[in-house]
Design an enzyme around this catalytic site. Structure first.
Site, PDB file in Angstrom:
ATOM      1  N   ARG A 180       6.512   0.332  -3.135  1.00  0.00           N
ATOM      2  CA  ARG A 180       6.259  -0.164  -4.498  1.00  0.00           C
ATOM      3  C   ARG A 180       7.340   0.314  -5.457  1.00  0.00           C
ATOM      4  O   ARG A 180       7.816  -0.444  -6.308  1.00  0.00           O
ATOM      5  CB  ARG A 180       4.884   0.276  -4.987  1.00  0.00           C
ATOM      6  N   LYS A 231       0.812  -1.219   0.000  1.00  0.00           N
ATOM      7  CA  LYS A 231       0.000   0.000   0.000  1.00  0.00           C
ATOM      8  C   LYS A 231       0.845   1.268   0.000  1.00  0.00           C
ATOM      9  O   LYS A 231       0.331   2.363  -0.162  1.00  0.00           O
ATOM     10  CB  LYS A 231      -0.942   0.006   1.198  1.00  0.00           C
ATOM     11  N   CYS A 232       2.156   1.115   0.183  1.00  0.00           N
ATOM     12  CA  CYS A 232       3.075   2.257   0.285  1.00  0.00           C
ATOM     13  C   CYS A 232       3.702   2.546  -1.072  1.00  0.00           C
ATOM     14  O   CYS A 232       4.324   1.673  -1.681  1.00  0.00           O
ATOM     15  CB  CYS A 232       4.148   1.943   1.316  1.00  0.00           C
ATOM     16  N   GLY A 233       3.570   3.778  -1.534  1.00  0.00           N
ATOM     17  CA  GLY A 233       4.138   4.166  -2.821  1.00  0.00           C
ATOM     18  C   GLY A 233       5.648   4.029  -2.867  1.00  0.00           C
ATOM     19  O   GLY A 233       6.203   3.565  -3.870  1.00  0.00           O
TER      20      GLY A 233
END
Length: 115
Positions: free
Chosen positions: A15, A10-12
């Protein structure tokens, strides 16, 4: 060469780092630590190799660390570790381990130090 990324999908930033590892030609082991959790020895080993204190890997965004009273410069490292084990979301992400070392890859560019 095995690379392990402790990842939150969920973390940019997490990712982005995972994508960069793959773009560099590696097939990393992806550990979704919010599902698997942490152990105290695991965190201690990662932080020792990375050369950081538990407080430096503490996620303060969101306010949970402040609620627990562990976000200040005088926070007890043992209390920080206890909180991280109890609530894995308190560990900043991503943490990447490679044969060249361990880094908390925030900012994402820190990945280059260990690729």
């Amino acid at each position: 060469m095995t690379i392990v990324i402790h990842h939150n999908p969920k973390c940019g930033t997490s990712r982005k780092v995972l994508e960069a590892v793959r773009a560099a030609g590696h097939d990393p082991v992806v550990v979704e630590y919010l599902k698997t959790g942490w152990t105290r020895p695991q965190l201690q080993a990662l932080f020792a190799v990375a050369g950081i204190a538990p407080s430096e890997a503490l996620r303060t965004k969101g306010g949970r660390a402040a609620e627990l009273g562990i976000d200040g410069p005088d926070a007890d490292p043992e209390a920080v570790l206890d909180a991280m084990v109890a609530e894995p979301v308190l560990v900043e992400r991503p943490i990447v381990a490679s044969p060249k070392g361990v880094r908390l890859c925030r900012p994402a560019e820190r990945l280059q130090e260990i690729l």
